[in-house]
Scaffold this motif. Structure first.
Motif, short mmCIF file in Angstrom:
data_model
loop_
_atom_site.label_atom_id
_atom_site.label_comp_id
_atom_site.label_asym_id
_atom_site.label_seq_id
_atom_site.Cartn_x
_atom_site.Cartn_y
_atom_site.Cartn_z
N TRP A 134 0.89 -1.13 -0.04
CA TRP A 134 -0.03 0.10 -0.03
C TRP A 134 0.86 1.28 -0.15
N LYS A 135 2.24 1.23 0.35
CA LYS A 135 3.29 2.34 -0.04
C LYS A 135 2.51 3.51 1.08
N GLU A 136 2.41 4.71 0.39
CA GLU A 136 2.26 5.79 1.04
C GLU A 136 0.77 6.00 1.64
N GLN A 137 0.01 4.89 1.46
CA GLN A 137 -1.55 4.66 1.96
C GLN A 137 -1.34 4.31 3.41
N ILE A 138 0.01 3.73 3.94
CA ILE A 138 0.21 3.26 5.26
C ILE A 138 0.94 4.59 5.71
N THR A 139 0.59 5.33 6.97
CA THR A 139 1.21 6.19 7.74
C THR A 139 2.62 5.88 8.29
N ASP A 140 3.29 6.59 8.66
CA ASP A 140 4.56 6.38 9.60
C ASP A 140 4.25 5.63 10.87
N GLU A 141 3.32 6.04 11.54
CA GLU A 141 3.17 5.91 12.79
C GLU A 141 3.02 4.07 13.14
N PRO A 142 2.32 3.40 12.51
CA PRO A 142 2.21 2.11 12.86
C PRO A 142 3.57 1.48 12.21
N LEU A 143 4.11 1.64 11.00
CA LEU A 143 5.38 1.26 10.86
C LEU A 143 6.35 1.40 11.83
N GLN A 151 8.59 -8.97 18.89
CA GLN A 151 8.64 -10.20 18.11
C GLN A 151 9.71 -9.68 16.90
N PRO A 152 10.71 -10.58 16.87
CA PRO A 152 11.82 -10.41 15.86
C PRO A 152 11.36 -10.28 14.44
N GLY A 153 10.44 -11.46 14.12
CA GLY A 153 9.77 -11.56 12.84
C GLY A 153 9.33 -10.26 12.39
N VAL A 154 8.35 -9.79 13.26
CA VAL A 154 7.60 -8.52 12.90
C VAL A 154 8.69 -7.35 12.74
N CYS A 155 9.60 -7.38 13.65
CA CYS A 155 10.67 -6.21 13.47
C CYS A 155 11.33 -6.29 12.24
N THR A 156 11.59 -7.57 11.59
CA THR A 156 12.31 -7.64 10.44
C THR A 156 11.67 -7.39 9.41
N ALA A 157 10.26 -7.59 9.48
CA ALA A 157 9.39 -7.28 8.23
C ALA A 157 9.00 -5.95 8.18
N ALA A 158 9.09 -5.22 9.29
CA ALA A 158 9.01 -3.71 9.32
C ALA A 158 10.17 -3.21 8.50
N LEU A 159 11.47 -3.63 8.91
CA LEU A 159 12.92 -3.24 8.28
C LEU A 159 12.58 -3.41 6.69
N ALA A 169 13.74 8.76 1.93
CA ALA A 169 12.70 8.71 2.91
C ALA A 169 13.01 7.50 4.01
N ILE A 170 14.25 6.94 3.69
CA ILE A 170 14.57 5.75 4.76
C ILE A 170 15.35 6.58 6.25
N PRO A 171 14.57 6.31 7.12
CA PRO A 171 15.08 7.26 8.57
C PRO A 171 16.36 6.32 9.06
N LEU A 172 17.58 6.78 8.82
CA LEU A 172 18.83 6.13 8.99
C LEU A 172 18.87 5.92 10.23
N THR A 193 18.47 -2.65 4.31
CA THR A 193 17.79 -1.52 4.54
C THR A 193 18.47 -0.38 4.32
N LEU A 194 19.39 -0.21 4.99
CA LEU A 194 20.39 1.01 5.17
C LEU A 194 20.98 1.25 3.63
N MET A 195 21.19 0.13 3.12
CA MET A 195 21.79 0.29 1.48
C MET A 195 20.59 0.39 0.53
N ALA A 196 19.58 0.52 0.97
CA ALA A 196 18.46 0.96 0.27
C ALA A 196 18.55 2.48 0.16
N ALA A 197 19.10 3.04 1.07
CA ALA A 197 19.13 4.50 0.99
C ALA A 197 20.13 5.16 0.18
N GLU A 198 21.04 4.22 -0.55
CA GLU A 198 21.85 4.66 -1.66
C GLU A 198 23.15 5.58 -1.01
N GLN A 199 23.21 6.68 -1.75
CA GLN A 199 24.26 7.45 -1.30
C GLN A 199 24.28 8.12 -0.06
#
Length: 307
Positions: A134-143, A151-159, A169-172, A193-199
């Motif tokens: 859903w991309k931008e349709q999901i607000t930052d707060e729940p993520l 739960q480690p699995g939930v945390c990993t999925a959030a990353l 937009a990735i909060p380093l 996830t850090l690498m997805a922030a590119e430069q």
């Protein structure tokens, strides 16, 4: 009309057979013989409600994701919300079907369930991963709440969901602490996830992960180095990469050689030649490719100097 096609009618009849294997084959035939534009969603919903077999439930929901007719969103949401009579596996499959369909009506239910710590962690992990659809349709707060989940699995999925955001937009600062987590797959996910922030990626934490005790984490870091040497060619210490050429994990050695291939004019050739005798075939292949780039790069440099 194709609806009166005798084989199509036969397949629909077989979908209601008393034999599970016949039903599974019929569901596959609906897809394989391109009847997806004819299948009614209500027919599939009736089949879904009539079977307790997870293989058949999965096959039906996969078909639902492919048919052209509108899905019974309300009915599927009712199954997802039902923790008493619906199995966890059925709810997970239904959740993914709703996400693939981008059913906006289901977003509030998704968020409510994924934030409910009483729900099964497997379901919450699937729900979290599907938030990316859903991309931008999901607000930052729940993520951001899910990033801190116990739960480690939930945390990993959030990353992983954060990884799908635009690089800027990735909060380093929020991701970096996960490189210190005890669970290796969280550390691995944090690197990606850090690498997805590119430069924007901070270099030192990635390079430090080359010494992680877990091979999967080191492999994530070594794979990242292939991009780092392109983005920051003058900031990556070759000595550190050379050390990783002796890593016991073959995937790390291969990645380092591939990284060297990105900067052929800077690399010391002797360690690359030594890697030609590596015991693992794909590491030797990487050494051959990197050595070839080294030779070509130096020939071009010599040609430029000569002219």
């Amino acid at each position: 009309m194709r609806k009166n096609d005798s084989f199509y009618r036969h397949v629909l009849h077989e979908c209601q057979s008393a034999d599970l294997q016949h039903r599974l084959k019929a569901l596959e035939d609906l897809r394989r013989h391109e009847y997806l534009d004819l299948v009614e969603a209500q027919f599939l919903l009736d089949r879904l409600n009539s079977t307790p077999h997870w293989q058949e439930q999965t096959a039906i929901l996969q078909l639902m994701s492919q048919i052209e007719k509108p899905l019974p969103i309300d009915a599927l949401m009712a199954i997802l919300a039902d923790s008493e009579t619906s199995t966890i596996f059925l709810r997970m499959e239904v959740a993914h079907t709703l996400a693939v369909a981008k059913a906006v009506e289901a977003i509030d239910l998704f968020v409510r369930l994924v934030l409910d710590a009483r729900e099964h962690p497997w379901l919450r992990e699937v729900l979290t991963g599907d938030l990316a659809i859903w991309k931008e349709q999901i607000t930052d707060e729940p993520l951001l709440t899910l990033l801190a989940d116990s739960q480690p699995g939930v945390c990993t999925a959030a990353l992983e969901v954060l990884r799908d955001r635009p690089p800027q937009a990735i909060p380093l600062e929020m991701v970096l602490p996960y490189l210190q987590r005890e669970e290796k797959y969280i550390r691995e996910a944090a690197i990606k996830t850090l690498m997805a922030a590119e430069q924007r990626v901070p270099i030192d934490p990635i390079l430090s992960a080359l010494h992680d005790p877990e091979p999967e984490v080191r492999a994530a870091a070594s794979h990242a180095c292939m991009s780092l040497v392109e983005w920051f060619p003058d900031q990556i210490p070759l000595e550190l990469l050379l050390q990783s050429l002796h890593d016991e994990y073959a995937a790390v050695r291969e990645d380092v050689l591939d990284a060297f291939g990105k900067i052929p004019l800077r690399i010391p050739v002797e360690p690359v030649i030594a890697a030609l005798t590596d015991p693992v075939s794909y590491v030797r292949c990487a050494a051959v490719e990197t050595l070839g780039r080294y030779i070509i790069g130096n020939e071009r440099e010599a040609g430029t100097s000569g002219s």
